[in-house]
Motif scaffolding. Structure first.
Motif, short mmCIF file in Angstrom:
data_model
loop_
_atom_site.label_atom_id
_atom_site.label_comp_id
_atom_site.label_asym_id
_atom_site.label_seq_id
_atom_site.Cartn_x
_atom_site.Cartn_y
_atom_site.Cartn_z
N ASP A 12 -1.90 85.62 137.47
CA ASP A 12 -2.01 86.84 136.86
C ASP A 12 -1.81 86.56 135.09
O ASP A 12 -2.79 87.66 134.43
CB ASP A 12 -0.83 87.78 137.15
CG ASP A 12 -0.94 89.06 136.45
OD1 ASP A 12 -1.72 90.08 136.96
OD2 ASP A 12 -0.01 89.27 135.57
N LYS A 70 -1.82 95.47 144.68
CA LYS A 70 -1.16 94.46 143.86
C LYS A 70 0.30 94.40 143.92
O LYS A 70 0.62 93.17 143.62
CB LYS A 70 -1.83 94.38 142.54
CG LYS A 70 -1.14 95.42 141.68
CD LYS A 70 -1.91 95.27 140.43
CE LYS A 70 -1.18 95.95 139.29
NZ LYS A 70 -1.60 95.65 137.76
N GLN A 115 -5.49 92.68 142.91
CA GLN A 115 -5.67 92.04 141.64
C GLN A 115 -7.21 91.91 141.42
O GLN A 115 -7.52 92.04 140.23
CB GLN A 115 -5.43 90.57 141.74
CG GLN A 115 -3.82 90.34 141.71
CD GLN A 115 -3.16 90.58 140.37
OE1 GLN A 115 -3.14 91.74 140.00
NE2 GLN A 115 -2.80 89.57 139.99
N LYS A 168 -7.11 98.10 130.95
CA LYS A 168 -6.69 98.38 132.05
C LYS A 168 -6.51 99.82 132.53
O LYS A 168 -6.41 100.64 131.70
CB LYS A 168 -5.13 97.90 132.09
CG LYS A 168 -4.95 96.29 132.03
CD LYS A 168 -5.32 95.80 133.43
CE LYS A 168 -4.96 94.19 133.28
NZ LYS A 168 -5.91 93.29 134.36
N ASP A 193 -8.15 95.43 140.26
CA ASP A 193 -7.30 95.59 138.87
C ASP A 193 -8.46 95.14 137.81
O ASP A 193 -8.73 95.43 136.74
CB ASP A 193 -6.04 95.04 138.73
CG ASP A 193 -5.35 94.93 137.63
OD1 ASP A 193 -4.38 95.71 137.42
OD2 ASP A 193 -5.88 94.22 136.46
N ASP A 221 -4.86 88.04 132.88
CA ASP A 221 -4.46 89.22 131.94
C ASP A 221 -4.46 88.62 130.33
O ASP A 221 -3.96 89.61 129.47
CB ASP A 221 -3.16 89.82 132.18
CG ASP A 221 -3.39 90.43 133.72
OD1 ASP A 221 -4.47 90.99 134.03
OD2 ASP A 221 -2.36 91.00 134.23
MG MG Z 1 -2.46 91.70 136.19
#
Ligand code: MG
Ligand code: IPE
Ligand code: IPE
Ligand code: MG
Ligand code: MG
Length: 320
Positions: free
Chosen positions: A76, A165, A141, A230, A144, A80
């Motif tokens: 992640d 997620k 995920q 996001k 996302d 990210d």
């Molecule tokens: Mg994330």
């Protein structure tokens, strides 16, 4: 609860998974030694302990859950572009992305090793639960990431994404505890439901802290979600509530290529103008109450649920 947390911590620390080469295992030891709240193994153990007192028998499973969670964090943080986790450099920053990928993969395998250390009668059910949860996380995920480049994400879509997620792992941890404790199927179901709603509240709180938290306590950089565009509940709500001029401002920041700090400040100022923080807080409270309704349906005495109550109440007011 203190004692339970210590037991989990001790068990994680004494696991002997490290062999050569160091480049593979050192990042695993690193991330696991940085602490974290250990919520998932705690939920698992608390659910289990409502039905059984043979705590030592399931500590490997608890460790497997936490190792799996840490595997998702390694990947992640690459996805990210996050520099800091638990107050320390992320694995891909301290080493590099290849390390985060491979040591992450290694943790997924380790997670299965420990999660499957159950009497063979439970194995099919355990595998079914973790298959369902782990597949859900990957789907969440991906959603996302897909949402980052979309501007028409709705609140229900966001809720579905965070259910996948984040919530499904909390729910599965509770369900696993109940299964290994030989609870009724109804209890397994209600504990799972409790975890689902609590997980939604938990992720909304995480998103809130990503904007309004104190980085020294939260352990992550503030504004990361804003920089990645996001589609959080806060962002979607801001888009919905904004008048024309605030909408244009959000659009301006969405394509901003300048100083990141300015973008974080700019989007946060729009949230402030629209009262997004309070709206998010209210939504968290609603989800938290829904989770308590599900917990109330579990056929265990109130005294038996005190631990879970305390844990989730603490989480709803957390700053970390
Ligand atoms: Mg994330
Ligand atoms: C972080 O999980 C990922 C989310 C689902 C928000 P935690 O907030 O449980 O992270 P640690 O394990 O305590 O560091
Ligand atoms: C993470 O959501 C969910 C998983 C790790 C599966 P976030 O991306 O919001 O988690 P943090 O904020 O990096 O911990
Ligand atoms: Mg992240
Ligand atoms: Mg987050």
């Amino acid at each position: 609860m203190e004692e339970l947390m210590q037991t989990i911590e001790k068990h994680l620390a004494q696991l002997d998974y490290s062999h050569d080469p160091d480049g593979l295992y050192e990042p695993v030891r690193y991330v696991l030694s940085l602490g974290g709240k250990r919520i998932r193994p705690a939920l698992f153990m608390m659910a289990y302990e409502m039905y059984s007192d043979k705590t030592a028998a399931v500590l490997d499973v608890a460790a497997g859950i936490e190792i799996f969670h840490n595997f998702t964090l390694l990947h992640d943080d690459v996805m990210d572009n996050a520099d800091i986790r638990r107050g320390m450099p992320t694995v891909h920053r301290k080493w590099n992305e290849n390390t985060a990928i491979l040591s992450g993969d290694c943790m997924l395998v380790l997670a299965y090793r420990y999660l499957t250390r159950v009497p063979s009668v439970y194995l099919p059910k355990v595998l079914e639960i973790i298959d369902r949860a782990f597949t859900g996380i990957m789907e969440g995920q991906q959603m996302d990431m897909d949402f980052e480049s979309r501007d028409d994400v709705t609140v229900p879509e966001y809720m579905r994404m965070i259910e996948l997620k984040t919530s499904v792992l909390l729910a599965a941890a509770l369900e696993l505890g109940a299964v290994l404790g030989d609870s009724s199927e109804d209890d397994q179901h209600n504990l799972y439901d409790f975890g689902l709603n609590m997980g939604l509240a938990f992720q909304l709180q995480d998103d809130l802290l990503d904007v309004y938290g104190n980085p020294d306590v939260f352990g992550k950089n503030i504004g990361g979600d804003i920089l990645c565009n996001k589609k959080t509940f806060m962002y979607i709500s801001a888009r919905r509530l904004a008048d024309r001029s605030l909408s244009e401002e959000l659009e301006h920041w969405a394509v901003w290529k300048g100083e990141p700090e300015q973008k974080i400040k700019g989007v946060t100022a729009v949230y402030d103008r629209l009262g997004i923080r309070e709206l998010c807080r209210q939504t968290i409270d609603g989800l938290f109450n829904a989770s308590l309704d599900a917990l109330a349906k579990v056929s265990v005495s109130d005294a038996g649920k005190v631990g879970l109550h305390r844990l989730v109440s603490g989480l709803m007011n957390r700053r970390m």
